[in-house]
Design an enzyme around this catalytic site. Sequence first.
Site, short mmCIF file in Angstrom:
data_model
loop_
_atom_site.label_atom_id
_atom_site.label_comp_id
_atom_site.label_asym_id
_atom_site.label_seq_id
_atom_site.Cartn_x
_atom_site.Cartn_y
_atom_site.Cartn_z
N GLU A 132 0.19 -0.69 5.90
CA GLU A 132 1.23 -0.03 6.69
C GLU A 132 1.05 1.47 6.71
O GLU A 132 1.30 2.13 7.73
CB GLU A 132 2.62 -0.40 6.12
N ASP A 158 0.84 -1.19 0.00
CA ASP A 158 0.00 0.00 0.00
C ASP A 158 0.87 1.24 0.00
O ASP A 158 2.06 1.20 0.37
CB ASP A 158 -0.96 0.01 1.19
#
Length: 451
Positions: free
Chosen positions: A153, A91
């Site tokens: 994250e 991500d």
Amino acid sequence: MSDHLRDAARGVLPGVRADLEALIRIPSVSADPGAGAELRRSADLVAGLFRDVGTPDVEVLDDVPGGQPAVLARYPAPAGRPTVLLYAHHDVQPAGDPAGWLSPPFEPTERDGRLYGRGSADDKAGIAAHLAAMRAYHGRPPVGVTVFVEGEEEIGSPTLDAFLERHRDRLAADVIVLADGGNFDVGRPAFTTSLRGLVSCVVEVRALAHGVHSGGYGGAAPDALTALCRLLATLHDERGDVAVEGLASAEPPAFDYPEERFRAEAAMLDGVQLLGSGSLAERIWAKPSASVLALDATRVADASNTLLPVARAKVSVRLAPGDDAPRARAALARHLREHAPWGVHVTVQDADLGRPFAVGARGPAFDAAHAAFRQAFGHAAVELGNGGTIPFVAAFADAFPGTEVLVTSAGADPDCRAHGADESLHLGDFERACLAEILLLDALAAPAGSR
């Protein structure tokens, strides 16, 4: 160094570079509620890449409620060999205003030896480095390898603890390599051995039941924005040190961070003074810091001669390694309530929380890593603190106590502009990082006494 490993690294790089560019083209922004399909597409691509290299056990996992899809790829350890967990995340941060980029944020573009694009350095380069290592060994590394690619994250890994608990047995390893750090400089590798923690809150000040005329009532009635400014000013003393009672400091690191370099990297304007006391490394790695990240108040363009009844701010505090995040968050909220001026009403809403991390940086895996990175870069790696917060590092350290945890870089450096416009990856350092990881796996395959 075995020449065949260097040749293997060079041989896989063109394909890995192409795969990295394909990953960058996917806007896998975990903070965007509407990007679920892109996050799934990103995870599926990562899983397919590791399947193609011959990894026997690859899954996309989304079995934790509220979590984003993660990828788990496992190659069993040969008899008598350790297992190494390789971490990265797929991500990315939002791109922000496209006008701030010289090239489109999700279209990888090479300029002057750097690859530009959102996620190029943070942290799709980490995925690509792990892929390069597996390809260099034709899918049969000399040690057991578990590749774990997280999908949340950039929003603080909110379900990682639950994920680690659910899949603990499948993630257990003898060594953990977290490829989400940064190098000290281009061509100079670094291992991150400490991270500050993070607590933040939204503080709201109410002074009036409604707005009133600033001429008719100003001078006796306080406005909320002025009160908020005075309250926020109490976060620091006159030197710029954090004045919130109850926050800890850590042992100062023995590292020389030149002031001229820091001022340039921080983009400080001429004449602007540094905050705080102690060495620069102490201030940014071993002591707390407090920042006001945002304000909710009337825009200048919309201002009228009105005393504002309410104003809000987001306050962020970085915590020294060794501090306790929940206790620190309570200390911050207490400070804001107790220092409210003029009897204004204050409410504090908790926001982010991330635990700090520190490691002794000693053990056979650290020794092997130092040797591997020195061979790959031609320079010894330095051990650095990091003023930022990476919550998953502490989560892994807590979940697998006694396991050596290395925080490495897949090519990020002080000029990579992670989270900002024109994020980029230094391609030379990326190549060296891929080689270093290949060499590290080879070193960890050797009996401990012969490393």
